[in-house]
Design an enzyme around this catalytic site. Structure first.
Site, PDB file in Angstrom:
ATOM      1  N   TYR A   1      36.237  50.076  44.578  1.00 19.00           N
ATOM      2  CA  TYR A   1      35.556  48.806  44.838  1.00 19.00           C
ATOM      3  C   TYR A   1      36.544  47.755  45.323  1.00 19.00           C
ATOM      4  O   TYR A   1      36.342  47.118  46.367  1.00 19.00           O
ATOM      5  CB  TYR A   1      34.851  48.340  43.569  1.00 19.00           C
ATOM      6  CG  TYR A   1      34.038  47.077  43.734  1.00 19.00           C
ATOM      7  CD1 TYR A   1      32.690  47.139  44.055  1.00 19.00           C
ATOM      8  CD2 TYR A   1      34.610  45.819  43.561  1.00 19.00           C
ATOM      9  CE1 TYR A   1      31.934  45.976  44.212  1.00 19.00           C
ATOM     10  CE2 TYR A   1      33.866  44.661  43.705  1.00 19.00           C
ATOM     11  CZ  TYR A   1      32.523  44.744  44.031  1.00 19.00           C
ATOM     12  OH  TYR A   1      31.795  43.591  44.184  1.00 19.00           O
TER      13      TYR A   1
ATOM     14  N   PRO B   1      33.147  36.192  45.782  1.00 16.67           N
ATOM     15  CA  PRO B   1      32.566  35.738  44.512  1.00 16.67           C
ATOM     16  C   PRO B   1      33.337  36.293  43.314  1.00 16.67           C
ATOM     17  O   PRO B   1      33.963  37.353  43.386  1.00 16.67           O
ATOM     18  CB  PRO B   1      31.149  36.322  44.535  1.00 16.67           C
ATOM     19  CG  PRO B   1      30.916  36.755  45.950  1.00 16.67           C
ATOM     20  CD  PRO B   1      32.262  37.122  46.483  1.00 16.67           C
ATOM     21  N   GLY B   2      33.247  35.549  42.211  1.00 15.65           N
ATOM     22  CA  GLY B   2      33.762  36.033  40.934  1.00 15.65           C
ATOM     23  C   GLY B   2      32.611  36.539  40.098  1.00 15.65           C
ATOM     24  O   GLY B   2      31.745  37.262  40.588  1.00 15.65           O
TER      25      GLY B   2
END
Length: 269
Positions: free
Chosen positions: A158, A188-189
């Site tokens: 990933y 994004p987190g």
């Protein structure tokens, strides 16, 4: 500022757009007047979302396809051409959901390839097909992750696929600049999605503890940045990666080494 019709007449394609972050991006562009082509691979999801948007008075078209398949991608863009009359904004959001951690020594080639096929290969294929149809002023927005630069345990495929997307963003920005096409990315987190919301409240609290703003983000937080990057306000931005993580990544030391990444960027893929 009122952006009610900021994207009136703008043609937008969102891959992996039928759920989670992708859905929020689709809904944001539709709400601001764009004609949105909703891509997804789960049968019926893209069609259902497009129908709901049309019922609400927005312009939307479903374009289901597997973005890792070059023939399907080409057919998808041909349909966007036919039904929307062209494309002005491409959001490459499709990815394989990270539903569980896989220690590197247990990671299979099939798992590695599937991550790269959808995230990296899909981003390339969709961008390549769209850019040939775009004109000056168009924008490509890629979805990365904080995992591209700050690795997570047991998420090698990933994280590596997201790192590839960021490198691709910079390279494509250079090559497409002479054509007037901007290319940027969002990283994004921790994002509150269907997986996050299903966690026990104590687990949710542990997940958000290291985030300076004190809570997980939402799909709408990411969608707002996507809308900005597609707008005239970002006309001089290209090759950039905008982090949306509540301040998580700016710390010298996080409170937990096991913060979950958002596994649903492109959740319909």
């Amino acid at each position: 500022m009122n952006h009610a019709q900021r994207f009136h007449g703008t043609r937008v394609l969102v891959t992996g757009g039928s759920r989670n972050i992708g859905r929020a991006i689709v809904e944001r562009f539709a709400a601001e007047g764009a004609h949105v082509a909703v891509n997804g691979v789960v049968p019926g999801e893209a069609e259902d979302l497009a129908a709901r948007l049309v019922e609400a008075g927005h312009a939307a078209t479903a374009v289901p396809a597997d973005v890792s398949d070059p023939d399907q991608v080409e057919r998808m863009l041909a349909r966007v051409d036919a039904e929307l009359g062209g494309i002005d904004v491409l959001v490459n959001n499709a990815a394989v959901p990270l539903l569980g951690r896989v220690p590197f020594l247990e990671l299979t080639l099939e798992q590695w390839d599937r991550q790269f096929d959808v995230a990296a290969r899909g981003t390339y294929l969709s961008t390549h097909a769209a850019a040939r149809r775009m004109g000056p002023g168009a924008a490509v927005i890629n979805l990365s992750s904080i995992g591209a630069t700050k690795a997570h345990r047991s998420a090698a495929a990933y994280d590596a696929s997201k790192g590839a997307i960021e490198a691709f963003t910079r390279a494509a920005a250079l090559d497409l600049a002479p054509h007037g096409i901007r290319v940027n990315a969002i990283a994004p987190g921790a994002i509150s999605n269907t997986r996050f919301q299903a966690l026990d409240p104590s687990v949710q609290a542990r997940e958000v503890a290291p985030i300076p703003l004190g809570h997980a983000g939402t799909g709408a937080d990411v969608a707002g940045v996507a809308a900005f990057l597609a707008s005239a306000d970002a006309a001089y931005l290209t090759g950039q990666v905008i982090t949306v993580d509540g301040g998580l990544g700016v710390q010298a030391r996080q409170a937990s080494a096991e913060i979950e990444i958002d596994p649903s960027v492109g959740g319909a893929a």
